[in-house]
Design a protein around this motif. Structure first.
Motif, PDB file in Angstrom:
ATOM      1  N   ALA A   1       0.908  -1.126   0.035  1.00  0.00           N
ATOM      2  CA  ALA A   1      -0.102  -0.178  -0.015  1.00  0.00           C
ATOM      3  C   ALA A   1       0.694   1.350   0.110  1.00  0.00           C
ATOM      4  O   ALA A   1       0.558   2.335  -0.414  1.00  0.00           O
ATOM      5  CB  ALA A   1      -0.818  -0.034   1.145  1.00  0.00           C
ATOM      6  N   ALA A   2       1.837   1.330   0.777  1.00  0.00           N
ATOM      7  CA  ALA A   2       2.690   2.480   0.575  1.00  0.00           C
ATOM      8  C   ALA A   2       3.240   2.714  -0.731  1.00  0.00           C
ATOM      9  O   ALA A   2       3.426   3.874  -1.043  1.00  0.00           O
ATOM     10  CB  ALA A   2       3.945   2.045   1.693  1.00  0.00           C
ATOM     11  N   VAL A   3       3.654   1.666  -1.351  1.00  0.00           N
ATOM     12  CA  VAL A   3       4.411   1.906  -2.627  1.00  0.00           C
ATOM     13  C   VAL A   3       3.275   2.720  -3.661  1.00  0.00           C
ATOM     14  O   VAL A   3       3.253   3.492  -4.398  1.00  0.00           O
ATOM     15  CB  VAL A   3       5.003   0.578  -3.335  1.00  0.00           C
ATOM     16  N   VAL A   4       1.992   1.884  -3.571  1.00  0.00           N
ATOM     17  CA  VAL A   4       0.956   2.427  -4.348  1.00  0.00           C
ATOM     18  C   VAL A   4       0.539   4.142  -4.109  1.00  0.00           C
ATOM     19  O   VAL A   4       0.424   4.744  -4.863  1.00  0.00           O
ATOM     20  CB  VAL A   4      -0.232   1.666  -4.203  1.00  0.00           C
ATOM     21  N   LEU A   5       0.766   4.417  -2.828  1.00  0.00           N
ATOM     22  CA  LEU A   5       0.389   5.912  -2.353  1.00  0.00           C
ATOM     23  C   LEU A   5       1.250   6.881  -3.021  1.00  0.00           C
ATOM     24  O   LEU A   5       1.002   7.957  -3.520  1.00  0.00           O
ATOM     25  CB  LEU A   5       0.346   5.823  -1.026  1.00  0.00           C
ATOM     26  N   GLN A   6       2.575   6.354  -3.088  1.00  0.00           N
ATOM     27  CA  GLN A   6       3.807   7.339  -3.590  1.00  0.00           C
ATOM     28  C   GLN A   6       3.263   7.449  -5.201  1.00  0.00           C
ATOM     29  O   GLN A   6       3.415   8.419  -5.777  1.00  0.00           O
ATOM     30  CB  GLN A   6       4.829   6.619  -3.359  1.00  0.00           C
ATOM     31  N   LYS A   7       3.181   6.316  -5.889  1.00  0.00           N
ATOM     32  CA  LYS A   7       2.822   6.387  -7.351  1.00  0.00           C
ATOM     33  C   LYS A   7       1.695   7.276  -7.623  1.00  0.00           C
ATOM     34  O   LYS A   7       1.818   7.956  -8.722  1.00  0.00           O
ATOM     35  CB  LYS A   7       2.607   4.818  -7.838  1.00  0.00           C
ATOM     36  N   GLN A   8       0.595   7.348  -6.847  1.00  0.00           N
ATOM     37  CA  GLN A   8      -0.696   7.718  -7.237  1.00  0.00           C
ATOM     38  C   GLN A   8      -0.348   9.373  -6.828  1.00  0.00           C
ATOM     39  O   GLN A   8      -0.963  10.317  -7.679  1.00  0.00           O
ATOM     40  CB  GLN A   8      -1.764   7.302  -6.267  1.00  0.00           C
ATOM     41  N   TYR A   9       0.410   9.720  -5.854  1.00  0.00           N
ATOM     42  CA  TYR A   9       0.737  11.115  -5.539  1.00  0.00           C
ATOM     43  C   TYR A   9       1.396  11.720  -6.783  1.00  0.00           C
ATOM     44  O   TYR A   9       1.181  12.883  -7.063  1.00  0.00           O
ATOM     45  CB  TYR A   9       1.289  11.232  -4.207  1.00  0.00           C
ATOM     46  N   ARG A  10       2.376  11.231  -7.181  1.00  0.00           N
ATOM     47  CA  ARG A  10       3.202  11.819  -8.272  1.00  0.00           C
ATOM     48  C   ARG A  10       2.276  12.105  -9.549  1.00  0.00           C
ATOM     49  O   ARG A  10       2.539  12.873 -10.204  1.00  0.00           O
ATOM     50  CB  ARG A  10       4.522  10.935  -8.348  1.00  0.00           C
ATOM     51  N   MET A  11       1.485  11.040  -9.715  1.00  0.00           N
ATOM     52  CA  MET A  11       0.802  11.071 -10.821  1.00  0.00           C
ATOM     53  C   MET A  11      -0.224  12.075 -11.150  1.00  0.00           C
ATOM     54  O   MET A  11      -0.515  12.980 -11.799  1.00  0.00           O
ATOM     55  CB  MET A  11      -0.068   9.636 -11.343  1.00  0.00           C
ATOM     56  N   ARG A  12      -0.716  12.468  -9.684  1.00  0.00           N
ATOM     57  CA  ARG A  12      -1.857  13.492  -9.564  1.00  0.00           C
ATOM     58  C   ARG A  12      -1.289  14.860  -9.740  1.00  0.00           C
ATOM     59  O   ARG A  12      -1.841  16.032 -10.216  1.00  0.00           O
ATOM     60  CB  ARG A  12      -2.283  13.518  -8.071  1.00  0.00           C
ATOM     61  N   ARG A  13      -0.068  15.220  -9.299  1.00  0.00           N
ATOM     62  CA  ARG A  13       0.680  16.295  -9.555  1.00  0.00           C
ATOM     63  C   ARG A  13       0.942  16.881 -11.258  1.00  0.00           C
ATOM     64  O   ARG A  13       0.668  17.926 -11.629  1.00  0.00           O
ATOM     65  CB  ARG A  13       1.950  16.403  -8.909  1.00  0.00           C
ATOM     66  N   ALA A  14       1.278  15.879 -11.812  1.00  0.00           N
ATOM     67  CA  ALA A  14       1.647  16.030 -13.015  1.00  0.00           C
ATOM     68  C   ALA A  14       0.063  16.137 -14.132  1.00  0.00           C
ATOM     69  O   ALA A  14       0.098  17.088 -14.985  1.00  0.00           O
ATOM     70  CB  ALA A  14       2.220  14.768 -13.837  1.00  0.00           C
ATOM     71  N   HIS A  15      -0.959  15.390 -13.659  1.00  0.00           N
ATOM     72  CA  HIS A  15      -2.198  15.376 -14.168  1.00  0.00           C
ATOM     73  C   HIS A  15      -2.745  16.913 -14.092  1.00  0.00           C
ATOM     74  O   HIS A  15      -3.496  17.546 -14.950  1.00  0.00           O
ATOM     75  CB  HIS A  15      -3.137  14.607 -13.439  1.00  0.00           C
ATOM     76  N   GLN A  16      -2.576  17.692 -12.766  1.00  0.00           N
ATOM     77  CA  GLN A  16      -3.041  18.867 -12.476  1.00  0.00           C
ATOM     78  C   GLN A  16      -2.485  19.980 -13.447  1.00  0.00           C
ATOM     79  O   GLN A  16      -3.241  20.958 -13.983  1.00  0.00           O
ATOM     80  CB  GLN A  16      -2.936  19.218 -10.887  1.00  0.00           C
ATOM     81  N   ALA A  17      -1.222  19.905 -13.699  1.00  0.00           N
ATOM     82  CA  ALA A  17      -0.599  20.885 -14.582  1.00  0.00           C
ATOM     83  C   ALA A  17      -0.857  20.563 -15.929  1.00  0.00           C
ATOM     84  O   ALA A  17      -1.344  21.732 -16.627  1.00  0.00           O
ATOM     85  CB  ALA A  17       0.989  20.607 -14.451  1.00  0.00           C
ATOM     86  N   TYR A  18      -1.415  19.648 -16.308  1.00  0.00           N
ATOM     87  CA  TYR A  18      -1.885  19.499 -17.835  1.00  0.00           C
ATOM     88  C   TYR A  18      -3.205  20.024 -17.998  1.00  0.00           C
ATOM     89  O   TYR A  18      -3.312  20.620 -18.774  1.00  0.00           O
ATOM     90  CB  TYR A  18      -1.731  17.956 -18.150  1.00  0.00           C
ATOM     91  N   GLN A  19      -3.953  19.737 -16.875  1.00  0.00           N
ATOM     92  CA  GLN A  19      -5.462  20.492 -17.098  1.00  0.00           C
ATOM     93  C   GLN A  19      -5.269  21.746 -17.108  1.00  0.00           C
ATOM     94  O   GLN A  19      -6.307  22.509 -17.892  1.00  0.00           O
ATOM     95  CB  GLN A  19      -6.139  19.768 -15.705  1.00  0.00           C
ATOM     96  N   ARG A  20      -4.471  22.491 -16.305  1.00  0.00           N
ATOM     97  CA  ARG A  20      -4.570  24.016 -16.541  1.00  0.00           C
ATOM     98  C   ARG A  20      -4.307  24.451 -17.666  1.00  0.00           C
ATOM     99  O   ARG A  20      -5.143  25.474 -18.393  1.00  0.00           O
ATOM    100  CB  ARG A  20      -3.384  24.470 -15.350  1.00  0.00           C
ATOM    101  N   VAL A  21      -3.436  23.931 -18.374  1.00  0.00           N
ATOM    102  CA  VAL A  21      -3.084  24.097 -19.936  1.00  0.00           C
ATOM    103  C   VAL A  21      -4.168  24.093 -20.851  1.00  0.00           C
ATOM    104  O   VAL A  21      -4.649  24.759 -21.675  1.00  0.00           O
ATOM    105  CB  VAL A  21      -1.698  23.885 -20.327  1.00  0.00           C
ATOM    106  N   ARG A  22      -4.914  22.959 -20.589  1.00  0.00           N
ATOM    107  CA  ARG A  22      -5.996  22.483 -21.532  1.00  0.00           C
ATOM    108  C   ARG A  22      -7.186  23.317 -21.513  1.00  0.00           C
ATOM    109  O   ARG A  22      -7.759  23.913 -22.318  1.00  0.00           O
ATOM    110  CB  ARG A  22      -6.280  21.135 -21.073  1.00  0.00           C
TER     111      ARG A  22
END
Length: 1772
Positions: free
Chosen positions: A764-785
């Motif tokens: 579960a700890a590994v999965v949480l780290q992966k999801q957090y990093r993915m969330r930050r990249a997705h938010q930046a893309y949404q602002r430009v779009r």
């Protein structure tokens, strides 16, 4: 069997106990022969060692098994001994509240000291017809057995009731007589059964008294013989009395009372008719106050005295005799209060002459005061030479006074008994009798004297063991007894007394004191006192003491019942030898024994449970003492010597098959198995015997078998317990093993889950780290779009808005172009339309001018009609003159009437003057005394006038007060109306749910009230049917009596027997009214009928007048209808004349024929009218000599006839002209007709059109009809006026004659009588006027209703006629006729009417009703007779023949009644006529013309409605007849089903092997045999109901009625089954409840299969369902009691408690219902308001409802089969 086998461990025995007499104990170890004691354990678990006498080796009594405890018959017990009997009675009395128990041929009755609901009429009917063993023990069962044996064996019966004082002997005898009176009824109208019951309160009043042991103890013995005829109905009775306790009149012990009559008379002393008795309260008299308290708790002496007086009246004792009886009783009380003063010498005494009580005594008895005063204190001694008068001491005078009082009471007692016997005597021949002996029981007190000696002697005679005849003198009598009977085993001498002796009776030892034995035996009364009473002024007192008085009642008895006085008459002591009391008693007792020896005895032994008179309190000591005394234990010992226990083979096999070996069970012969088992178990063959159907056991053998059975079950139980315990241990081990494995599994699982949790967290700890990093990249893309999308949206919107504005501008331009082009097109269209309208107007004006010209030509041709009507005006004037002549005649008759009236008044005045002259002439010759008398009469008359005025003033005041009160009530009513309006507003404001709930409740309440009203009405119908049946029976008997030799009937009287019923409301025959009047006279009696007959005949006369008025109005309506039907408007054809000429000529030809037939009919009617008037005038002229009215009317009729001849000539001329015109038309056919040139009329110089001639002809005909109708109406009215005037003259003459006769009669009366007569005449006149006004109002209302209905029918006919005429005219115009029209008869269809001749009516009723068999109509239309009868009624209505309708319906109803009376036990015939009667009733409703019944009719069925008659009253008669047939149908079906119910529902084993069995004793059930003929199963009941259902369905009975029939039958099944369950202890068990549940489910399944399972039918079985559930429910804890109370809502509290008391375990594994549990049930149910009855009324009948059920058949579709032989009926 050995002693050791019987007295083994767990065996229960009885041991003596000083308090409870016998006590139960259980052996704790086996007993071995030779041991000196038994080891016992008491019921309270205390250990006791019971010693055994080695020499006698007397072991304690064995106790019966629990299955045998509480048996109905003591002889059914296995061990028959005293403790078993006592215990069985105690259990039944205390635990089950059963007061009756059989002991062989003896019924043991224990007094409950409480009123029990087991003696009502329903219980009597439940025991009626039952065998003695079929129901629980009861006094009614003994009475039924005696009644049945009397009828079966034709031998006289006796019921011997014995017991101690207070044990209930009198009540038992009373209930036995009530049973006979209820079941057998009376053979005549004398109500002898009521008189038998009425003798009880009289005998209790004069022969019963309060003792220390009983509040209503009989102090005399009586034997009542109830006589029966050959049909075993009560015809008379006779009573014998024995040994009245006379000493109680003058002496009572403490806490005792004198005879009840003394206290009753004192309680009523304040009544006005008893003032001369000079009585006060009972405490004031010596003879009624010696015992202390003079009242009895719960007893109202005044109320009982009223019952005694009513009983005297019912038995025919006149009021004067009753007053004399009460005078004699009161004189005894005054005699006891006479003060006797002793003189100084002590040898003499005296009575004060002013003694008030002695004066009252002498006055009441009508004797000389001085003589009675002298001879109360002196006595006369007569020797051979001289006569001495000797004084007496105080004690001697007191003894003489007391002896006189006792003698007077004894003589009065005998006189009353003789009078009762006279009242109960009958002149009819007695066939047999049943005697009821209420004899005193065995008595033993602290002091026993002569009375106890005689009582015990009587009991010894009844036991037939005692033959002691004591003799001796007053001094040495006891010594002679010692010398003569010292060697007898029945006689002993007391140790401490020389004046007493002991007699060893069959019941106990009794010590008697010989003091006053001789005096009581002699019963000395001084002759001088008796001689004074013989000379009494009162005839009754003198008759009481004359010689030979007692033998009088014997002469009035029948040949079979000989009334012998128990006490011979008193003889003179110095002339003849006087018989002693002992000799008289012994003689009467000897006669009683002779009577009893010639009858079949039935024994009732009454037991007193305690001396405190407490309800349901059992004292074992007192009970054992009475059981020993009354011979019950002797009966037990006799039964024990034989074979008291009896088992049927199949019952024995079912009970004891557990003792049979397995190899023996293979045998199919149960009888052989039973024999082998008994031979192997019981070694002594004398202990049992094999019969044909039963096995007989000696005492104790059944208990031994029960012990073996219990041992077998005990061993089996141990084996079962061992196996079960081993199985439980194995189960426990398996459970522990499974638990261990489960714990291990859970521990290992816990460790594995911990490791898995750790691995899961790392991932579960590994999965949480992966999801957090993915969330930050997705938010930046949404602002430009999002920024890019916004820019694109704004640019695209700008381009789209530009394109939209361009399209909008183009659309607006298009709209403007469309509106301009449409305006231009409309302007062009309007110009063209205006030009067309102008052209049309010109053309129409031209056409209108042409039509106007044609109309003017047509108007000029109408002038000819005016010239034709010139002759008619003259005729009208001539008729007007005739009317004036008739008016003059009417005035002349009125003047004659006035002259007659004035002549009558003159004659009355003349008579008054003559009367005054006569009175003056009589007054001149009268003496002064007469004048004084006249003056006194005038004074009284004035006083009467003043009193009348006072009464009138009082009446006026009361009237004013009533008016005031009415005004107040009206005001209050107004206030209440206002309040009601307010409440209505409040109710309207409530919610819809509450309104709906209120309406539902009101509907239920109204439905309930409707059911009650319908039930009451149908009960009245049932009572009317019963009275009608009784009247028929009486009429048949009268016919038989009148046809005997020496009597002849008048043939004219036989006509009254041709009709079974008359209905005054629809009768039009005076003969029928007379028969109704005679029938009512016979029913209500001659005296009452004489008072109401005048009013009754007057009402019947008014009924006939109303019928005549109805007929007249109906005739007028019919004539008016015929006139209107002839007024058919003739419309001139608007089409071309040439086209319709042939059709008009054909129509004229038909109209001519119609006019000719109409004139012929009018001529015939005039001839008949002339003949009738001539006959009537000849009769009047012969009677009165006044032919003027007839001549006048005859002249008018002649003139009318001449007018008709003139009209006839005109018609002939017109017909000739029409024929000539027709000939000319045929001759000139082919050329164009010219009507104006061809046709010529004789009454005109100009030529007219043929159409105008036809119209003129129609006008002449119509005028002719109008004149004829006016002439007939005038003639009829004149005739009616003449008849009315003559009737008035005749009535005035009759009234004048009556008034003159009344006036002459009044003059002969006194002034008071004249006043009273005048008031009566005025009341009669006002009553008659009131009746006339009421009749007038009713007549007007009835005529208004009928006229409205006739008007509706008339309007409908007119509309139909107009429609038909319009249709015919349109068709006539539409078709062309190219040939001469010929009149042909058209064949019509069957209209659904049947015509018959009047003389064929009897044949119709015989073939269709009386001789018709239902089987003959198999396969035809159901209810075919009803349809045929209606078609005959419809034809009679069509021809307007009311007599034919009345005769046919009356004959039909009487025929149906005769058929049902003949086949009163045929279900098929009764069902057949019920269906036909209902169908005829439905037809009369369906075709009555009432719109409420015609909603489902077709158009064809509406054509079959009645046109002229309203048969509403006959519908009510048919409804009543249907109710009677329904009740007969229910009676027949119940009679077929009732014998099956008990056997099928309670006794037959629907579930095999479920019911337990018990041994039977002396009383066995006759219907419980497995192979018996009387046994029925449930399948037999269902087959019978299937038969009922099939018959009713095949015969077309309405489904609603079928449902009501089965509702009634299921209620009867429920009531009979539940009643038997409540009266039988042997069926109140768990297995019976299971059988009942199964049987009820089968019946419900049958209902569902026949589509009859409705709620109201199922509810009738609810009490039985709950009773079955009650038998199966648990009955231990308070929760069980609460469940029972909530479940058994359809059962009353008494029924629930009764079932719980009756509940009987059938094996040793069940427990009885405890008394505490029953008390808990009663406490929880005490708030219920249940009806106070135990049994259901199985004869109750629900009110029947006949819902309207119209038929879908039309009358013209019904075919009449040839098998009915109705060829004389013609189809119309």
């Amino acid at each position: 069997m050995s002693v050791s086998e019987l007295y083994s461990q767990y065996t229960r025995v009885w041991i003596p106990d000083p308090d409870e007499v016998w006590r139960s104990a259980e052996l704790t170890k086996d007993y071995k022969e030779g041991e000196k004691s038994l080891q016992l354990q008491l019921e309270d678990e205390t250990i006791r060692e019971y010693p055994i006498d080695v020499q006698s080796n007397q072991l304690p009594f064995l106790r019966n098994p629990d299955i045998l405890v509480g048996e109905n018959d003591l002889t059914a017990l296995s061990y028959l001994h005293e403790p078993a009997v006592l215990h069985n009675l105690k259990v039944r009395f205390l635990e089950s509240n059963h007061i009756y128990t059989y002991c062989g041929i003896v019924l043991v009755a224990i007094n409950p000291y409480e009123q029990l609901p087991i003696y009502g009429q329903d219980v009597i009917y439940a025991y009626s017809g039952q065998n003695m063993g079929d129901m629980d023990p009861h006094i009614f069962a003994v009475a039924e057995e005696a009644y049945k044996q009397m009828a079966r064996d034709e031998k006289n019966q006796s019921i011997i009731v014995s017991g101690e004082s207070g044990a209930g002997k009198t009540v038992s005898a009373k209930y036995a007589m009530r049973y006979f009176a209820t079941v057998s009824g009376s053979a005549s109208d004398t109500n002898i059964e009521e008189k038998v019951l009425a003798s009880s309160p009289i005998m209790e009043a004069i022969g019963n008294a309060k003792t220390t042991r009983n509040d209503n103890s009989s102090r005399f013995g009586k034997y009542i013989q109830i006589g029966f005829d050959k049909r075993y109905r009560i015809i008379g009775a006779n009573m014998r009395t024995y040994l009245l306790e006379k000493s109680r009149v003058v002496f009572q012990a403490d806490d005792e009372r004198n005879y009840h009559i003394f206290y009753q008379l004192c309680a009523a002393a304040n009544l006005p008719e008893f003032k001369e008795l000079a009585l006060t309260c009972a405490e004031d008299f010596f003879y009624t106050s010696q015992g202390g308290d003079t009242s009895i708790e719960g007893v109202d002496d005044a109320e009982d005295f009223e019952k005694t007086r009513q009983a005297f009246t019912l038995l025919g004792v006149r009021e004067s005799h009753q007053i004399n009886i009460f005078k004699i009783i009161a004189s005894i009380l005054h005699l006891g209060n006479v003060e006797i003063q002793a003189e100084r010498d002590g040898e003499s005494c005296s009575i004060s002459p002013k003694d008030e009580h002695l004066s009252n005594f002498c006055q009441l008895l009508g004797v000389e005061h001085s003589q009675m005063e002298h001879w109360l204190c002196h006595r006369k001694l007569v020797t051979t030479s001289e006569t001495y008068v000797k004084t007496m001491s105080l004690q001697q005078v007191v003894n003489a006074r007391n002896a006189l009082a006792k003698h007077i009471y004894a003589q009065l007692f005998g006189w009353i008994v003789g009078h009762v016997n006279k009242a109960l005597h009958t002149s009819l021949k007695q066939h047999s009798f049943i005697g009821v002996l209420d004899i005193y029981g065995f008595e033993t007190f602290d002091v026993n004297s002569f009375e106890q000696f005689c009582i015990n002697y009587a009991n010894e005679k009844l036991q037939q063991q005692f033959n002691l005849v004591p003799k001796g003198t007053d001094q040495n009598w006891a010594q002679k007894l010692y010398d003569r009977h010292s060697g007898s085993q029945h006689f002993q001498k007391p140790r401490m007394s020389n004046t007493a002796f002991i007699v060893v009776h069959f019941a106990d030892k009794v010590e008697y004191l010989s003091d006053n034995f001789l005096e009581k035996n002699r019963d000395t009364v001084y002759e001088e006192q008796i001689n004074i009473l013989k000379a009494s002024k009162l005839p009754l007192v003198a008759d009481l003491f004359h010689d030979g008085k007692d033998s009088a009642p014997a002469a009035a008895t029948s040949s079979k019942i000989s009334v012998r006085s128990a006490r011979p008459p008193l003889k003179a002591s110095n002339k003849e030898h006087k018989k002693t009391v002992g000799h008289q008693f012994r003689t009467s007792l000897h006669l009683l024994m002779e009577t009893l020896n010639t009858t079949t005895p039935h024994y009732v032994r009454c037991i007193k449970p305690n001396d405190e008179k407490l309800p349901f309190r059992f004292d074992p000591k007192r009970a054992v003492q009475q059981l020993r005394a009354c011979g019950v234990l002797e009966t037990i010992r006799i039964s024990a010597a034989g074979y008291p226990s009896r088992w049927a083979y199949h019952d024995f096999y079912n009970r004891y098959r557990v003792l049979v070996k397995k190899k023996e069970l293979a045998n199919t012969d149960k009888k052989a198995i039973c024999k082998s088992v008994l031979e192997s178990l019981i070694k002594d063959p004398d202990k049992f015997q094999f019969g044909r159907t039963k096995i007989f056991f000696r005492a104790g053998q059944v208990a031994y078998l029960e012990k073996l059975r219990a041992d077998k079950f005990r061993a089996a139980t141990i084996m079962i317990q061992k196996t079960v315990r081993g199985w439980l241990q194995k189960v426990k081990y398996r459970r522990l093993k499974a638990a261990t494995l489960t714990l291990q599994r859970y521990c290992r699982g816990h460790l594995a889950r911990r490791l898995a949790e750790h691995l899961r967290r790392t991932r579960a700890a590994v999965v949480l780290q992966k999801q957090y990093r993915m969330r930050r990249a997705h938010q930046a893309y949404q602002r430009v779009r999002r920024a890019t999308v916004v820019i694109q949206a704004f640019a695209r919107g700008m381009f789209v808005r530009r394109i939209y504005q361009q399209v909008l501008r183009e659309h607006k331009a298009t709209i403007i172009q469309k509106h301009v082009r449409s305006w231009l097109a409309r302007r062009c269209f309007q110009r063209l339309r205006g030009a067309a309208i102008v052209i049309q107007c010109g053309f129409r004006r031209l056409k209108a001018k042409r039509e106007l010209k044609a109309l003017k030509i047509e108007a000029r041709s109408a002038e000819h009609l005016k010239r034709l009507n010139v002759g008619m005006e003259n005729k009208v004037v001539q008729l007007q003159r005739k009317i004036d002549d008739q008016n003059k005649e009417f005035k002349m008759l009125s003047e004659q009437l006035s002259a007659i009236t004035s002549t009558h008044a003159t004659e009355v005045e003349k008579l008054k003057e003559e009367l005054a002259c006569y009175q003056q002439s009589q007054g001149g010759d009268s003496s002064p005394q007469l004048q004084e008398e006249v003056e006194s009469l005038r004074t009284e008359l004035q006083r009467a006038h003043s009193e009348r005025k006072v009464l009138e003033d009082a009446h006026t005041r009361e009237k004013d007060e009533l008016r005031k009160r009415v005004a107040d009530l009206e005001q209050e009513n107004a206030l209440l109306k206002d309040e009601k309006a307010q409440l209505n507003n409040q109710i309207l404001c409530q919610s819809k749910d509450e309104l709906a709930q209120t309406s539902v409740e009101e509907n239920l309440l109204m439905k309930k009230e409707l059911e009650e009203e319908r039930s009451r009405y149908q009960n009245l119908v049932k009572e009317y049917s019963r009275l009608e049946q009784r009247y028929d029976n009486l009429r048949d008997e009268m016919t038989i009596i009148k046809q005997t030799p020496g009597h002849r009937r008048n043939p004219s009287n036989q006509s009254s027997l041709e009709s079974d019923s008359n209905y005054p409301s629809i009768s039009t025959s005076e003969v029928g009214d007379a028969e109704d009047a005679l029938q009512q006279v016979e029913e209500i009696g001659l005296e009452k009928a004489a008072m109401d007959l005048t009013v009754f005949l007057k009402l019947q006369k008014r009924v006939r007048e109303l019928e005549q008025e109805r007929k007249k109005l109906q005739v007028q309506l019919e004539k008016k209808e015929q006139q209107d039907s002839k007024k058919i408007p003739a419309e001139r054809p608007s089409s071309d004349l040439d086209v319709d000429q042939d059709a008009d000529l054909a129509y004229n030809s038909l109209k001519r024929q119609e006019l000719e037939s109409e004139n012929k009919k009018l001529k015939n009617e005039l001839n008949e009218l002339r003949k009738a008037v001539a006959d009537q005038a000849s009769e009047h002229s012969a009677a009165h000599g006044t032919p003027d009215s007839y001549c006048l009317l005859l002249n008018q009729l002649k003139l009318a006839h001449e007018e008709l001849e003139v009209r006839k000539e005109e018609v002939l001329i017109l017909r000739t002209q029409i024929v000539s015109a027709d000939q000319r038309r045929l001759a000139g056919k082919g050329s164009e007709p010219n009507i104006n040139a061809r046709t010529s009329w004789p009454n005109s110089e100009k030529h007219v059109d043929q159409e105008d001639a036809i119209e003129a002809y129609h006008g002449v005909c119509q005028t002719n009809r109008l004149l004829e109708a006016q002439l007939q109406a005038q003639s009829r009215e004149h005739g009616e006026e003449v008849e009315g005037l003559k009737a008035q003259v005749q009535a005035l003459k009759e009234e004048m004659d009556e008034q003159q006769q009344t006036f002459c009669q009044t003059l002969l009366l006194s002034p008071e009588a004249q006043l009273e007569f005048g008031i009566q005449q005025e009341l009669s006149r006002l009553t008659n006027e009131n009746l006339d006004l009421k009749e007038l109002v009713e007549k007007l209302e009835k005529n208004e209703k009928k006229l409205k209905k006739q008007l509706k029918i008339y309007m409908k006919k007119v509309q139909d006629l107009e429609a038909a005429q319009a249709l015919a005219q349109s068709e006539r115009r539409r078709h062309e006729l190219n040939r001469q029209v010929t009149v042909q008869r058209k064949e019509k269809d069957f209209q659904g009417m049947l015509e018959y001749h009047k003389e064929d009516e009897a044949l119709l009723i015989r073939n269709l009703v009386t001789d018709l068999k239902p089987q003959a109509l198999a396969g035809t239309v159901p209810c075919l007779p009803a349809y045929i009868l209606y078609m005959c009624i419809r034809h009679a209505d069509y021809v307007n023949d009311d007599l034919k309708v009345h005769s046919l319906l009356t004959s039909t109803i009487n025929g149906i009644k005769k058929v049902l009376k003949k086949h009163n036990d045929d279900f098929e015939m009764t069902s057949f006529w019920l269906s036909n009667t209902c169908r005829l009733l439905h037809c009369l409703k369906q075709y009555s013309g009432d719109e409420g019944f015609m909603t489902q009719n077709t158009a064809k069925q509406n054509e079959h409605c009645l046109k002229n008659f309203d048969l509403t009253e006959y519908r009510q008669v048919l409804s009543d007849l249907s109710i009677q047939i329904y009740q007969q149908l229910i009676k027949i079906s119940e009679g077929l089903l009732q014998p099956m119910i008990v056997s099928a529902m309670l006794e037959n084993e629907s579930i095999q092997g479920l019911s337990g069995v018990k041994p039977t004793g002396y009383r066995k059930r006759t219907s419980s045999l497995a192979d018996g003929d009387n046994s029925y199963c449930l399948e037999a009941v269902i087959r019978q109901m299937n038969s009922f259902h099939t018959v009713m369905c095949d015969q077309g009975l309405d489904p609603e009625i079928i449902l009501q029939v089965f509702k009634q039958l299921f209620y009867m099944i429920n009531a009979v089954t539940l009643n038997n369950l409540l009266l039988r202890k042997d069926v109140c068990s768990w297995s019976t409840g299971m059988q009942l549940r199964y049987n009820i489910s089968q019946l419900e399944e049958w209902l569902r299969g026949r589509n009859l399972h409705q709620r109201e039918v199922a509810e009738t079985m609810e009490p039985l369902i709950q009773a079955a559930q009650l038998l199966q429910l648990k009955k231990k804890s308070p929760e069980d009691a609460e469940a029972i109370c909530s479940l058994c809502t359809a059962l009353s509290t008494q029924q629930i408690v009764k079932i719980l008391n009756l509940y009987t375990p059938l094996n040793e594994f069940e427990e009885r219902v405890t008394v505490a549990f029953i008390r808990t049930i009663q406490a929880q149910l005490q708030e219920r308001n249940d009806p106070q009855h135990l049994l259901l009324d199985f004869k109750h009948m629900f009110p029947v409802l006949f819902p309207f059920n119209p038929s879908s058949l039309t009358m013209d579709s019904i075919h009449i089969p040839a098998c009915l032989n109705l060829e004389f009926l013609n189809e119309v």
